[in-house]
Design a protein around this motif. Structure first.
Motif, PDB file in Angstrom:
ATOM      1  N   LEU A  39      45.310  42.594  37.846  1.00 35.54           N
ATOM      2  CA  LEU A  39      43.853  42.613  37.729  1.00 35.54           C
ATOM      3  C   LEU A  39      43.315  43.678  38.670  1.00 35.54           C
ATOM      4  CD1 LEU A  39      41.013  41.481  36.952  1.00 35.54           C
ATOM      5  CD2 LEU A  39      41.280  39.862  38.851  1.00 35.54           C
ATOM      6  N   SER A  40      42.548  44.629  38.134  1.00 35.24           N
ATOM      7  CA  SER A  40      41.912  45.674  38.936  1.00 35.24           C
ATOM      8  C   SER A  40      40.400  45.540  38.787  1.00 35.24           C
ATOM      9  CB  SER A  40      42.354  47.068  38.461  1.00 35.24           C
ATOM     10  OG  SER A  40      43.750  47.218  38.577  1.00 35.24           O
ATOM     11  N   LEU A  41      39.713  45.459  39.910  1.00 29.95           N
ATOM     12  CA  LEU A  41      38.268  45.296  39.910  1.00 29.95           C
ATOM     13  C   LEU A  41      37.610  46.433  40.679  1.00 29.95           C
ATOM     14  CD1 LEU A  41      37.882  41.474  40.688  1.00 29.95           C
ATOM     15  CD2 LEU A  41      37.685  42.596  38.460  1.00 29.95           C
ATOM     16  N   GLY A  42      36.448  46.875  40.199  1.00 30.09           N
ATOM     17  CA  GLY A  42      35.657  47.874  40.896  1.00 30.09           C
ATOM     18  C   GLY A  42      34.206  47.446  40.950  1.00 30.09           C
ATOM     19  N   LEU A  43      33.637  47.417  42.149  1.00 22.83           N
ATOM     20  CA  LEU A  43      32.225  47.073  42.331  1.00 22.83           C
ATOM     21  C   LEU A  43      31.451  48.378  42.465  1.00 22.83           C
ATOM     22  CD1 LEU A  43      30.195  44.726  42.689  1.00 22.83           C
ATOM     23  CD2 LEU A  43      30.558  44.907  45.160  1.00 22.83           C
ATOM     24  N   LEU A  44      30.508  48.614  41.537  1.00 21.68           N
ATOM     25  CA  LEU A  44      29.772  49.862  41.474  1.00 21.68           C
ATOM     26  C   LEU A  44      28.296  49.634  41.765  1.00 21.68           C
ATOM     27  CD1 LEU A  44      31.278  51.317  38.162  1.00 21.68           C
ATOM     28  CD2 LEU A  44      32.081  51.671  40.501  1.00 21.68           C
ATOM     29  N   ARG A  45      27.691  50.598  42.464  1.00 23.99           N
ATOM     30  CA  ARG A  45      26.244  50.585  42.685  1.00 23.99           C
ATOM     31  C   ARG A  45      25.621  51.579  41.700  1.00 23.99           C
ATOM     32  NH1 ARG A  45      26.188  50.875  47.722  1.00 23.99           N
ATOM     33  NH2 ARG A  45      25.523  48.763  48.230  1.00 23.99           N
ATOM     34  N   GLU A  85      39.395  46.165  44.326  1.00 25.77           N
ATOM     35  CA  GLU A  85      40.387  45.159  44.683  1.00 25.77           C
ATOM     36  C   GLU A  85      41.391  45.026  43.539  1.00 25.77           C
ATOM     37  OE1 GLU A  85      41.122  43.522  47.360  1.00 25.77           O
ATOM     38  OE2 GLU A  85      39.410  44.233  48.549  1.00 25.77           O
ATOM     39  N   ASP A  86      42.655  44.831  43.896  1.00 22.67           N
ATOM     40  CA  ASP A  86      43.714  44.604  42.923  1.00 22.67           C
ATOM     41  C   ASP A  86      44.427  43.307  43.250  1.00 22.67           C
ATOM     42  OD1 ASP A  86      43.190  46.997  41.684  1.00 22.67           O
ATOM     43  OD2 ASP A  86      44.695  48.108  42.823  1.00 22.67           O
ATOM     44  N   ALA A  87      44.950  42.672  42.221  1.00 21.02           N
ATOM     45  CA  ALA A  87      45.775  41.475  42.394  1.00 21.02           C
ATOM     46  C   ALA A  87      46.873  41.490  41.353  1.00 21.02           C
ATOM     47  CB  ALA A  87      44.941  40.208  42.264  1.00 21.02           C
ATOM     48  N   GLU A  88      48.079  41.116  41.757  1.00 19.62           N
ATOM     49  CA  GLU A  88      49.206  40.999  40.832  1.00 19.62           C
ATOM     50  C   GLU A  88      49.660  39.548  40.818  1.00 19.62           C
ATOM     51  OE1 GLU A  88      53.742  42.634  40.510  1.00 19.62           O
ATOM     52  OE2 GLU A  88      52.186  44.075  41.094  1.00 19.62           O
ATOM     53  N   VAL A 230      21.546  48.147  41.077  1.00 20.26           N
ATOM     54  CA  VAL A 230      22.337  47.016  40.588  1.00 20.26           C
ATOM     55  C   VAL A 230      23.749  47.155  41.125  1.00 20.26           C
ATOM     56  CG1 VAL A 230      23.435  46.084  38.504  1.00 20.26           C
ATOM     57  CG2 VAL A 230      21.006  46.619  38.489  1.00 20.26           C
ATOM     58  N   LEU A 231      24.355  46.050  41.519  1.00 21.80           N
ATOM     59  CA  LEU A 231      25.791  46.024  41.756  1.00 21.80           C
ATOM     60  C   LEU A 231      26.449  45.442  40.517  1.00 21.80           C
ATOM     61  CD1 LEU A 231      26.249  44.891  45.473  1.00 21.80           C
ATOM     62  CD2 LEU A 231      26.200  47.196  44.513  1.00 21.80           C
ATOM     63  N   ALA A 232      27.406  46.165  39.957  1.00 21.43           N
ATOM     64  CA  ALA A 232      28.071  45.741  38.724  1.00 21.43           C
ATOM     65  C   ALA A 232      29.579  45.675  38.978  1.00 21.43           C
ATOM     66  CB  ALA A 232      27.765  46.707  37.584  1.00 21.43           C
ATOM     67  N   LEU A 233      30.169  44.563  38.628  1.00 16.56           N
ATOM     68  CA  LEU A 233      31.604  44.348  38.811  1.00 16.56           C
ATOM     69  C   LEU A 233      32.307  44.551  37.476  1.00 16.56           C
ATOM     70  CD1 LEU A 233      33.842  43.486  40.814  1.00 16.56           C
ATOM     71  CD2 LEU A 233      33.489  41.132  40.016  1.00 16.56           C
ATOM     72  N   PHE A 234      33.095  45.627  37.395  1.00 16.06           N
ATOM     73  CA  PHE A 234      33.899  45.912  36.213  1.00 16.06           C
ATOM     74  C   PHE A 234      35.365  45.610  36.515  1.00 16.06           C
ATOM     75  CE2 PHE A 234      30.143  48.387  35.290  1.00 16.06           C
ATOM     76  CZ  PHE A 234      30.019  48.303  33.917  1.00 16.06           C
ATOM     77  N   GLY A 235      36.127  45.321  35.481  1.00 16.53           N
ATOM     78  CA  GLY A 235      37.527  45.003  35.670  1.00 16.53           C
ATOM     79  C   GLY A 235      38.399  45.508  34.544  1.00 16.53           C
ATOM     80  N   LYS A 236      39.703  45.424  34.800  1.00 19.03           N
ATOM     81  CA  LYS A 236      40.710  45.763  33.798  1.00 19.03           C
ATOM     82  C   LYS A 236      41.948  44.926  34.077  1.00 19.03           C
ATOM     83  CE  LYS A 236      43.419  49.651  31.984  1.00 19.03           C
ATOM     84  NZ  LYS A 236      43.714  51.104  32.136  1.00 19.03           N
ATOM     85  N   ILE A 237      42.517  44.348  33.033  1.00 15.08           N
ATOM     86  CA  ILE A 237      43.724  43.517  33.161  1.00 15.08           C
ATOM     87  C   ILE A 237      44.862  44.178  32.390  1.00 15.08           C
ATOM     88  CG2 ILE A 237      44.778  41.304  32.566  1.00 15.08           C
ATOM     89  CD1 ILE A 237      42.130  39.971  33.080  1.00 15.08           C
ATOM     90  N   THR A 238      45.976  44.370  33.077  1.00 15.45           N
ATOM     91  CA  THR A 238      47.178  44.943  32.479  1.00 15.45           C
ATOM     92  C   THR A 238      48.272  43.890  32.485  1.00 15.45           C
ATOM     93  OG1 THR A 238      46.540  47.089  33.364  1.00 15.45           O
ATOM     94  CG2 THR A 238      48.805  46.860  32.593  1.00 15.45           C
ATOM     95  N   TYR A 239      49.017  43.811  31.373  1.00 10.99           N
ATOM     96  CA  TYR A 239      50.097  42.819  31.255  1.00 10.99           C
ATOM     97  C   TYR A 239      51.365  43.516  30.789  1.00 10.99           C
ATOM     98  CZ  TYR A 239      52.917  39.014  29.310  1.00 10.99           C
ATOM     99  OH  TYR A 239      53.948  38.151  29.003  1.00 10.99           O
TER     100      TYR A 239
END
Length: 903
Positions: A39-45, A85-88, A230-239
């Motif tokens: 899981l990869s997350l990016g918080l953007l302004r 932030e990343d999490a495996e 605005v703070l926007a939280l985008f993500g991407k999930i790789t499997y």
């Protein structure tokens, strides 16, 4: 050296910042092992308008459209990376990632006590003991980012179920606090900005997705910045699939169909434009195109103050289930709320006795989201419990003096924010809604000055690829299974108008029967349109059958509060500290519940609390012996709010505005003064769906039982003591004579209250109504034993000989006006028969309190204080039948005429 410095600055300026979309890139240096998930997350302004325009263009939850927009926004330099932030993890396994560190600071309460201790010691240096106390009492908050959750994947559907908790806290903004200055260090207040998300949702695999977005509240540093980003939280999930596994992970189609996005827009709209549209609105069918029209104008002319303007925007990924999903952007800090006197004899400043959390937040929350119908049903509806909160604007910082003869603008005075205490926000909505997926719904709105703040919400479903080949039993591991919820109850829109008319409209009221509630409402709207009447309140909200709904839209107002103010008389004047900061919400608070519904209408319970903008009155507190001080330039300001409260249970037809109550209007600056007009309360209940849904079957004992319609009316009239008033049960003839004289214009009306009760005049349908001015004042008189508020209200104009001065001058408030309660058996009325009379109490044996001198202390001074004297009366009478009227004497020259007007 100078050239090197310039070159270094140029290099820093031209050096590229971090790539705001780095979280979308594959980590070539860290390949996933088989069966693992990243899981990869990016918080953007992002500028609020830029994001709002993008959100308005998203017709569904398509991740590819977001991906294209992100690439373009990066090229246009519209994105700023806040954190990644990343999490495996493995399928269904819990993950926990992030890093936080402590941020230590001195709270304002500790700063004030430390300042007082230094003043006592009379030194600019800190003693070892004070240094130890300072270090030991440091406060701590964690700053940084942390996240935890779990992920289930369905590669055969290109989807993943994400359970995520995310929190990001930047290092705080530091705002100077000038009241307690320290020679060796500063102790500014630390204002933190936590931004948090909790989401359970289904998202695409291998593609970017939006988890949540919420505006950042303004801390008031820039008064023009209301919610600029605005703070926007985008993500991407790789499997990475595991070819050796015999059982591929997946989950059921029901879970896929549960995925969705909840979005909200809050607009600032021209009053007339919104009112015209709302009057003609019969369902939520045209809410979506109207919202798009207003948004397009707001995007095209963002600087035009007369056009629609965007205030707030939010987005939240959701899924069906019971737990709440939320996204919140906050300001959070600690500041004083309670105070006590100084302990030193050198400088007087109020000290903090209680620090309190101050919280200002934008919050979107949804729980109990459920579908009513199968996913491909064209009549599919989504229902949810919804909470929406936002401040009315940026923080405004106010100064508070600590000397009666002082001025608030003095630089060393205490400074506090105008909002955040006691959790009061500008917008607060709690309700249950239903949406047609993809269509926006007017959710709440209220009048704010000459503008309307209106909130729209929308639910979008997310679609995923069809399963090409159904796995056989044993190949798939379903992680979830959910069914379809029963259909939600009908959705309604409740709209409340309050319209102020001249006193000449009293003639229309006196001849109106209960059946004229609808034509009177239509006449009132025409009068508003022509400028002959004024729209003072507009409040609308969505709700569902048998569910409570509450809406507050307004602003908190601060004032010197608590139970008392501690005074400290001294040779040059009077120091003081307020016990607590007082705060009152101005605006409309409306609670509604549609209890029953059939083809003829609804039965609704309503509670309204309306508080107008304050009018400020100065109350004199001074020492006559101190040159230059008097009642006008020494003392405290206290507010006066025009208030009205109504609680009633009503039977209303659908889609027809009805007059439900009429009350008197007086100027807030003249509490208890002459009538200046009438205020008409109009309520409309509309069914949101077109055509309306079928009427649900009524449970036994829960049917709507038809009742007779009446209009309760109460008039206060002058009648000299020389004219005898018979017992109320025998006063019908006198009542009819007085009513006739009023209708003929021969007898003026001092006060009036009326409630239309269509179909609800039977047992169990009582109501209460109060109207007047909430009047905040002071009482300096000492009282023996337990203090009672009643003593201040009944105090005589001339203070009894020997009454002592209370160094704790008591703060009181009283609604100057009238209050009526009607039950099945009787009615009760309390009324102020005259405006408050302001008198001056002078105390000649007041002890000096600063600097403190141990007893016996023979220093004495004289203190004068202004306070009000009230003239109140209370009476009661029996509940009348339709067509009856009665007269009851209120005082020696005033009577109350009560009548139940039948059809």
């Amino acid at each position: 050296m100078a050239a090197t410095s310039v070159l270094a600055q140029t290099v820093r300026k031209l050096a590229p910042g971090p790539d705001p979309l780095k979280f979308l890139l594959s980590d070539e240096n860290h390949k996933l092992d088989p069966g693992r998930i990243r899981l990869s997350l990016g918080l953007l302004r992002i500028p609020t308008q830029v994001f709002a325009e993008a959100m308005a263009q998203q017709e569904d939850g398509d991740s590819q459209s977001w991906h294209r927009w992100l690439e373009k926004a990066r090229a246009d330099k519209k994105l700023t990376l806040v954190t990644t932030e990343d999490a495996e993890t493995g399928p269904g396994q819990e993950f926990r990632e992030g890093y936080t560190k402590p941020y230590r600071f001195v709270q304002q309460g500790e700063s004030s006590q430390l300042w007082d201790d230094i003043q006592r010691e009379g030194s600019t240096q800190l003693s070892p003991q004070l240094w130890g106390n300072l270090v030991q009492n440091l406060s701590e908050e964690r700053v940084g980012t942390q996240m935890n959750g779990a992920i289930h994947v369905a590669p055969d559907r290109g989807a993943a179920h994400l359970d995520l908790t995310f929190l990001h806290v930047d290092e705080p903004t530091l705002r100077p606090a000038a009241v307690w200055k320290h020679a060796l260090f500063d102790t500014p207040r630390a204002i933190f900005r936590p931004w948090s998300v909790y989401a359970q949702t289904v998202v695409p695999l291998e593609s970017p997705f939006l988890v949540a977005a919420q505006v950042e509240p303004s801390d008031g540093g820039d008064p023009n910045n209301t919610a600029s980003h605005v703070l926007a939280l985008f993500g991407k999930i790789t499997y990475m699939p595991n070819p050796e596994s015999k059982r591929a992970p997946t989950f059921t189609p029901e879970r896929l169909n549960s995925a969705g996005v909840l979005r909200s827009w809050t607009l600032d709209l021209p009053k007339t434009q919104f009112q015209d549209w709302l009057l003609n609105r019969t369902s939520n069918e045209n809410d979506e195109p109207k919202l798009r029209e207003w948004l397009a104008t707001a995007f095209l002319r963002p600087e035009d103050p007369a056009s629609p303007r965007l205030l707030h925007v939010a987005s939240l990924a959701t899924s069906t289930g019971g737990g709440p999903n939320w996204v919140a952007g906050e300001l959070r800090w600690n500041d004083p709320a309670g105070f006590e006197p100084s302990g030193n004899s050198r400088i007087f400043r109020p000290l903090v006795s209680e620090d309190s959390p101050y919280i200002v937040h934008h919050r979107l929350e949804a729980s109990m989201l459920f579908p009513a119908g199968p996913p491909n049903d064209p009549n599919l509806r989504m229902g949810a419990e919804l909470k929406l909160e936002a401040p009315g604007g940026p923080l405004r910082w106010q100064r508070w003096k600590h000397a009666m003869e002082g001025r608030e603008e003095e630089p060393d005075n205490l400074e506090l924010a105008d909002k955040g205490l006691y959790g009061l926000q500008g917008l607060s909505l709690n309700t249950e809604l239903t949406w047609v997926p993809g269509k926006s719904v007017l959710t709440a709105a209220a009048l704010r000055g000459d503008r309307v703040h209106a909130a729209f919400t929308q639910y979008l479903g997310r679609s995923f690829q069809e399963l090409k080949e159904r796995p056989t039993q044993g190949q798939a591991v379903p992680a979830f299974a959910e069914g379809v919820s029963p259909p939600p109850g009908p959705a309604f829109q409740a709209t409340l108008w309050r319209i102020e008319t001249p006193l000449t409209w009293t003639d229309k009221l006196l001849v109106a029967g209960p059946e004229q509630a609808t034509p009177l409402a239509a006449e009132l709207f025409k009068a508003v349109e022509s400028g002959q009447a004024r729209l003072s309140t507009l409040s609308t909200q969505s709700l569902r059958l048998a569910k409570n709904s509450s809406s507050k839209i307004g602003e908190p107002v601060n004032f010197y509060g608590g139970s008392y103010v501690n005074t400290a008389s001294h040779a040059g004047g009077i120091y003081f500290n307020m016990r607590m900061l007082g705060q009152r919400f101005t605006g409309e608070e409306v609670e509604l519940a549609v209890q029953k519904f059939n083809a003829d209408g609804v039965e609704v319970a309503m509670t309204l609390q309306s508080t107008g903008e304050p009018v400020w009155r100065h109350w004199g507190v001074w020492q006559p012996g101190v040159a230059g001080t008097n009642a006008a330039n020494s003392g405290l300001r206290r507010p006066q709010f025009r208030v009205s409260n109504l609680a009633a249970q009503l039977r209303l037809p659908l889609n027809q505005p009805q007059v439900v109550a009429v009350e008197p209007v007086r100027e807030a600056s003249s509490p208890g003064g002459p009538l200046t007009g009438l205020r008409w309360c109009v309520l409309r209940m509309s069914v949101e769906e077109n055509p309306p849904p079928p009427v649900p079957p009524s449970e036994a004992g829960n049917e709507i039982v038809p009742r007779r319609s009446t209009r309760f009316q109460l008039l206060v009239l002058k009648l000299p003591a020389s004219e005898t008033v018979p017992p109320s049960t025998e006063s019908q003839e006198l009542a009819q004579r007085l009513l006739g004289e009023v209708k003929a214009g021969a007898r003026p009306v001092l006060d009036v209250l009326s409630v239309f009760r269509p179909g609800t005049a039977g047992p169990g349908y009582g109501f209460s109504i109060s109207s007047g001015t909430e009047y905040y004042f002071m009482d300096p008189r000492g009282q023996s034993g337990d203090r009672e508020k009643k003593a201040s209200l009944l105090a005589p104009a001339v203070m009894p000989q020997g009454t002592p001065f209370s160094e704790q001058i008591y703060f009181e408030d009283h609604v100057v006006g009238l209050e009526l309660k009607l039950s099945e058996r009787n009615w009760d009325l309390t009324r102020d028969n005259a405006p408050p009379q302001v008198v001056m109490d002078t105390f000649t044996d007041v002890r000096y309190e600063f600097p403190y001198v141990p007893s016996p202390d023979k220093r004495r001074t004289t203190v004068s204080v202004e306070r009000p004297v009230f003239q109140m009366a209370s009476i009661y009478g029996r509940h009348l039948k339709a067509g009856e009227a009665s007269v009851t004497r209120l005082n020696e020259d005033t009577v109350v005429v009560v009548s139940e007007v039948g059809p």
